[in-house]
Design a protein around this motif. Structure first.
Motif, PDB file in Angstrom:
ATOM      1  N   SER A  18       0.735  -1.140  -0.088  1.00  0.00           N
ATOM      2  CA  SER A  18       0.200  -0.061  -0.141  1.00  0.00           C
ATOM      3  C   SER A  18       0.769   1.229   0.094  1.00  0.00           C
ATOM      4  CB  SER A  18      -0.961  -0.031   1.303  1.00  0.00           C
ATOM      5  OG  SER A  18      -0.003   0.049   2.510  1.00  0.00           O
ATOM      6  N   ILE A  19       0.150   2.438  -0.475  1.00  0.00           N
ATOM      7  CA  ILE A  19       1.141   3.630  -0.529  1.00  0.00           C
ATOM      8  C   ILE A  19       0.971   4.461   0.926  1.00  0.00           C
ATOM      9  CG2 ILE A  19       1.169   5.865  -1.671  1.00  0.00           C
ATOM     10  CD1 ILE A  19      -0.172   4.555  -3.857  1.00  0.00           C
ATOM     11  N   PRO A  20       2.107   4.867   1.219  1.00  0.00           N
ATOM     12  CA  PRO A  20       2.019   5.573   2.531  1.00  0.00           C
ATOM     13  C   PRO A  20       1.127   6.951   2.300  1.00  0.00           C
ATOM     14  CG  PRO A  20       4.304   4.816   2.118  1.00  0.00           C
ATOM     15  CD  PRO A  20       3.462   4.629   0.893  1.00  0.00           C
ATOM     16  N   VAL A  26       9.298  10.597   6.548  1.00  0.00           N
ATOM     17  CA  VAL A  26      10.160   9.979   5.757  1.00  0.00           C
ATOM     18  C   VAL A  26       9.678   8.802   5.027  1.00  0.00           C
ATOM     19  CG1 VAL A  26      12.556   8.706   6.330  1.00  0.00           C
ATOM     20  CG2 VAL A  26      12.016  10.817   7.571  1.00  0.00           C
ATOM     21  N   THR A  27       8.881   8.151   5.414  1.00  0.00           N
ATOM     22  CA  THR A  27       8.238   7.002   4.857  1.00  0.00           C
ATOM     23  C   THR A  27       7.646   7.344   3.447  1.00  0.00           C
ATOM     24  OG1 THR A  27       7.742   5.815   6.986  1.00  0.00           O
ATOM     25  CG2 THR A  27       6.742   5.077   5.039  1.00  0.00           C
ATOM     26  N   LEU A  72       8.467   1.135   4.984  1.00  0.00           N
ATOM     27  CA  LEU A  72       7.815   0.612   3.909  1.00  0.00           C
ATOM     28  C   LEU A  72       7.886  -0.855   3.825  1.00  0.00           C
ATOM     29  CD1 LEU A  72       9.807   2.711   1.132  1.00  0.00           C
ATOM     30  CD2 LEU A  72       7.245   2.715   1.906  1.00  0.00           C
ATOM     31  N   LEU A  73       8.829  -1.462   4.743  1.00  0.00           N
ATOM     32  CA  LEU A  73       9.127  -3.040   4.618  1.00  0.00           C
ATOM     33  C   LEU A  73       8.509  -3.502   5.976  1.00  0.00           C
ATOM     34  CD1 LEU A  73      11.928  -1.870   3.205  1.00  0.00           C
ATOM     35  CD2 LEU A  73      12.453  -4.121   3.191  1.00  0.00           C
ATOM     36  N   ALA A  89      15.046  -0.912  -6.154  1.00  0.00           N
ATOM     37  CA  ALA A  89      13.576  -0.654  -6.366  1.00  0.00           C
ATOM     38  C   ALA A  89      12.712  -1.340  -5.527  1.00  0.00           C
ATOM     39  CB  ALA A  89      13.683  -1.193  -7.975  1.00  0.00           C
ATOM     40  N   LEU A  90      11.554  -0.791  -5.492  1.00  0.00           N
ATOM     41  CA  LEU A  90      10.486  -1.472  -4.758  1.00  0.00           C
ATOM     42  C   LEU A  90       9.703  -2.418  -5.351  1.00  0.00           C
ATOM     43  CD1 LEU A  90       8.653   1.781  -3.130  1.00  0.00           C
ATOM     44  CD2 LEU A  90      10.184   0.228  -2.037  1.00  0.00           C
ATOM     45  N   VAL A  91       9.554  -3.452  -4.546  1.00  0.00           N
ATOM     46  CA  VAL A  91       8.891  -4.364  -5.196  1.00  0.00           C
ATOM     47  C   VAL A  91       7.579  -4.870  -4.206  1.00  0.00           C
ATOM     48  CG1 VAL A  91       8.774  -7.122  -6.052  1.00  0.00           C
ATOM     49  CG2 VAL A  91      10.979  -5.582  -6.199  1.00  0.00           C
ATOM     50  N   ALA A  92       6.179  -4.956  -4.574  1.00  0.00           N
ATOM     51  CA  ALA A  92       5.245  -5.168  -4.001  1.00  0.00           C
ATOM     52  C   ALA A  92       5.073  -6.707  -3.535  1.00  0.00           C
ATOM     53  CB  ALA A  92       3.905  -4.958  -4.820  1.00  0.00           C
TER      54      ALA A  92
END
Length: 272
Positions: A18-20, A26-27, A72-73, A89-92
């Protein structure tokens, strides 16, 4: 540099990315920096960019940072893929890409959420070997991406029991270095450490040595390793190696399948 997937925290309660919330946290800034710039920043560069955005200060010096501590994690269901250049890179967590990477490349877990200060916790900054074992077992049990059968195999491998130990006994039959045949004295030891290995590598018998406890401890601590021909390498930090029951003429018979793992140990674990 080896590719790596940083998995979401083992105690994360989310199974969907999900998107913060919007804002100058900071997140949220970290999310925007990574989602808009995949594979542009190393971890150090990423942290500097986050601070620049937040504080508008371009001359910041960031000495230490770990993406594994990011919410995020921990809370928002995002893993982080580091490519062979260390770019992130972010990975869902709910994506096929995340599931595929978790099986194909090296994985580590993000740090857990902070425990209540008044309670006994396995999440202390400096974990004892026992606490580290408990942490790894909890991580296996909380992994929703693997089956119960896989969990049982991984748990047995982590504690040096079950099929993994039997595979090593079948392969080595004795201490791979000293030749000791007394099974009760032998430890099933991973060459590429558990924390750095993928689940497949954790169960791979070629990622294992059967060792006497004193040799296992020195090997696990990076105080000894073995070269491509199997000859022992002793760290300069182990000055009294003879008193520890270790000698310069020790060697191990490595197959081609062992050599990738031993090369990793020399490059990343051994303390020259």
């Amino acid at each position: 540099m080896e590719e790596q997937l940083i998995l979401i925290s083992p105690d994360s309660k989310t199974e969907v990315a999900s998107i913060p919330p919007e804002g100058k946290t900071v997140t949220r800034i970290a999310y925007e920096v990574l989602i808009e710039n995949p594979y542009l920043y190393t971890e150090q560069e990423f942290m500097r960019e986050v601070h620049i955005v937040r504080r508008k200060c371009s001359n910041l010096k960031i000495n230490k940072y770990s993406i594994k501590r990011s919410d995020l994690l921990k809370k928002f269901g995002w893993g982080v893929h580091k490519d062979s250049n260390g770019k992130m890179a972010l990975v869902a967590v709910d994506s096929d890409h995340y599931r595929r990477l978790s099986k194909e490349i090296s994985t580590v877990y993000a740090y857990r959420t902070k425990a209540d200060p008044g309670k006994q916790s396995l999440l202390q900054k400096e974990k004892s070997p026992f606490n580290e074992l408990e942490y790894d077992l909890a991580a296996i049990n909380s992994d929703s991406q693997i089956t119960q059968t896989q969990k049982e195999s991984l748990i047995n491998a982590r504690v040096g029991q079950g099929k993994y130990r039997q595979n090593l006994l079948g392969m080595w039959k004795e201490c791979a270095v000293s030749g000791c045949k007394t099974k009760n004295l032998l430890v099933a030891s991973h060459i590429k450490p558990w924390r750095d290995s993928s689940n497949d590598e954790r169960l791979d018998k070629f990622n294992g040595l059967l060792l006497l406890a004193n040799i296992d401890k020195a090997f696990d601590s990076g105080l000894i390793s073995f070269n491509a021909l199997g000859k022992i390498i002793i760290s300069k930090k182990l000055k009294d190696f003879k008193a520890a029951g270790i000698s310069l003429d020790m060697k191990v018979n490595l197959t081609a399948e062992h050599k990738y793992y031993m090369q990793y140990h020399r490059q990343h674990i051994f303390k020259a």
